[in-house]
Design an enzyme around this catalytic site. Structure first.
Site, PDB file in Angstrom:
ATOM      1  N   GLY A 162      21.717  28.681  52.398  1.00  0.00           N
ATOM      2  CA  GLY A 162      23.155  29.281  51.723  1.00  0.00           C
ATOM      3  C   GLY A 162      24.408  30.160  52.632  1.00  0.00           C
ATOM      4  N   CYS A 163      25.746  29.425  52.467  1.00  0.00           N
ATOM      5  CA  CYS A 163      26.788  30.593  53.334  1.00  0.00           C
ATOM      6  C   CYS A 163      26.574  32.082  53.254  1.00  0.00           C
ATOM      7  CB  CYS A 163      28.006  29.624  53.905  1.00  0.00           C
ATOM      8  SG  CYS A 163      28.477  29.519  51.654  1.00  0.00           S
ATOM      9  N   TYR A 164      27.093  31.869  51.694  1.00  0.00           N
ATOM     10  CA  TYR A 164      27.117  33.396  50.766  1.00  0.00           C
ATOM     11  C   TYR A 164      25.201  34.401  51.627  1.00  0.00           C
ATOM     12  CZ  TYR A 164      31.560  33.092  47.997  1.00  0.00           C
ATOM     13  OH  TYR A 164      32.629  33.295  47.766  1.00  0.00           O
ATOM     14  N   ALA A 165      24.136  33.302  51.112  1.00  0.00           N
ATOM     15  CA  ALA A 165      23.174  33.971  50.895  1.00  0.00           C
ATOM     16  C   ALA A 165      22.953  34.597  52.828  1.00  0.00           C
ATOM     17  CB  ALA A 165      22.256  32.905  50.872  1.00  0.00           C
ATOM     18  N   SER A 185      25.407  35.503  54.882  1.00  0.00           N
ATOM     19  CA  SER A 185      25.870  36.657  55.220  1.00  0.00           C
ATOM     20  C   SER A 185      25.343  37.803  54.491  1.00  0.00           C
ATOM     21  CB  SER A 185      27.631  36.692  54.375  1.00  0.00           C
ATOM     22  OG  SER A 185      26.930  36.615  52.896  1.00  0.00           O
TER      23      SER A 185
END
Length: 343
Positions: A152-155, A157
């Site tokens: 995932g994108c948040y993950a 980051s």
């Protein structure tokens, strides 16, 4: 037929393209991440689009894509659907690389998937088969993989700064708070009232606070697999009135100073092409439309530090990382097609 052919003029712009360029099929090419995949692959020096699926003219139906021959397939489909296509592609094309951009393969067990997604897993036999694809953190498993779970994108980051610090035992795994902000494309392209322009513009809001966001499960699972440490993450995402980009602030408890944390991150990433440790807090404008993640570390209250992480949610947080994973799995240069991205 729905295939993608390069016009002659475009061919002349790419003299470096290998004769034996790998053929890549993209499922879900009309979503935000899927469109980004097509954009990146269109300028990749060693790849060409074999076909795309999606809505509208020029795209195959998803079912038709299963019959198409390719060296690799990228699945930019919704969770709960994507894993069924991954399973069928693995059965029909066992030598091809399949990269799943959905959340379907990110968790280790069917029980964990049900806990975070609220329904049964559509292809539980695939769980545990796909490495979690952050090439900077787990390159060896990706090199031999034929099925890869794109994080995932948040993950991404959060894990890029956090995992090296936990590996070196420099921060307390029981006391990590993440305050993260994302542009609206992180929510996908399906129409939603809360993502209408009039709802988002000139505003700023939190959502899924504490431990409600699905990325929390995959982050904790990957930390456990990589470091052997259990982590109870407090994570609060926010919606920015911008199209793309993620800026995460990680508040960590530590017994060392900021320079020691900074040095650990430099040691982890200075030899790689995409993660940079910078002096001041990174801005979204530094990273949007690139496959970079920029990190910075700063002193906070006594015994604490704040680590900033910025990336483009559609590139390093999705399509760019998928192409990076393909490059590694196919034995291509890791940065192929990702250094100078097309406008």
């Amino acid at each position: 037929m729905g295939f993608f052919f390069w016009p002659t003029a475009r061919r002349r712009e790419r003299p470096e393209e290998a004769v034996d360029a790998v053929r890549v099929g993209v499922f879900g090419a009309t979503g935000y991440a899927g469109r980004e995949l097509v954009r990146i692959l269109s300028a990749h020096p060693r790849a060409r689009l074999a076909f795309t699926t999606g809505t509208g003219d020029g795209h195959l139906a998803h079912e038709k894509g299963l019959d198409q021959e390719a060296d690799a397939y990228c699945l930019s489909l919704p969770h709960g659907v994507s894993a069924t296509y991954a399973a069928r592609l693995r059965a029909a094309h066992p030598r091809a690389v399949v990269v799943d951009l959905s959340g379907d393969l990110r968790l280790p067990t069917a029980e964990a998937y049900r806990a975070w997604y609220g329904h049964d897993h559509p292809a539980p036999a695939l769980l545990g088969q796909a490495p979690y694809g952050i090439p900077e953190l787990d390159p060896e498993r990706i090199r031999s993989a034929r099925l890869i779970s794109n994080p995932g994108c948040y993950a991404t980051s959060v894990l890029l700064p956090l995992v090296p610090l936990l590996r070196e035992r420099l921060v307390d795994p029981a006391d990590v708070v993440v305050d993260a902000k994302s542009g609206t494309t992180g929510a996908g392209r399906s129409p939603r009232e809360d993502l209408l322009f009039s709802e988002v513009a000139d505003d700023f809001s939190a959502y899924a606070p504490g431990r409600a966001h699905r990325h929390v499960g995959e982050m904790e699972a990957f930390v456990k697999a990589q470091t052997g440490q259990d982590i109870a993450l407090t994570f609060c995402p926010h919606l920015l009135p911008v199209r793309r980009g993620i800026l995460s602030a990680l508040y960590v408890r530590t017994a060392v100073d900021a320079e020691t944390l900074r040095a650990a991150l430099r040691a982890a990433y200075d030899k790689g092409p995409f993660v940079r440790v910078v002096p001041g807090p990174p801005r979204l404008s530094d990273v949007v439309h690139t496959n970079e993640c920029r990190l910075s570390v700063h002193e906070a209250a006594p015994g604490r530090a704040v680590v900033f992480s910025a990336l483009d949610n559609l590139v390093k947080g999705a399509a760019g990382q998928a192409v990076q994973n393909l490059n590694v799995a196919l034995g291509l240069p890791e940065d192929a097609g990702l250094v100078r991205l097309p406008a």
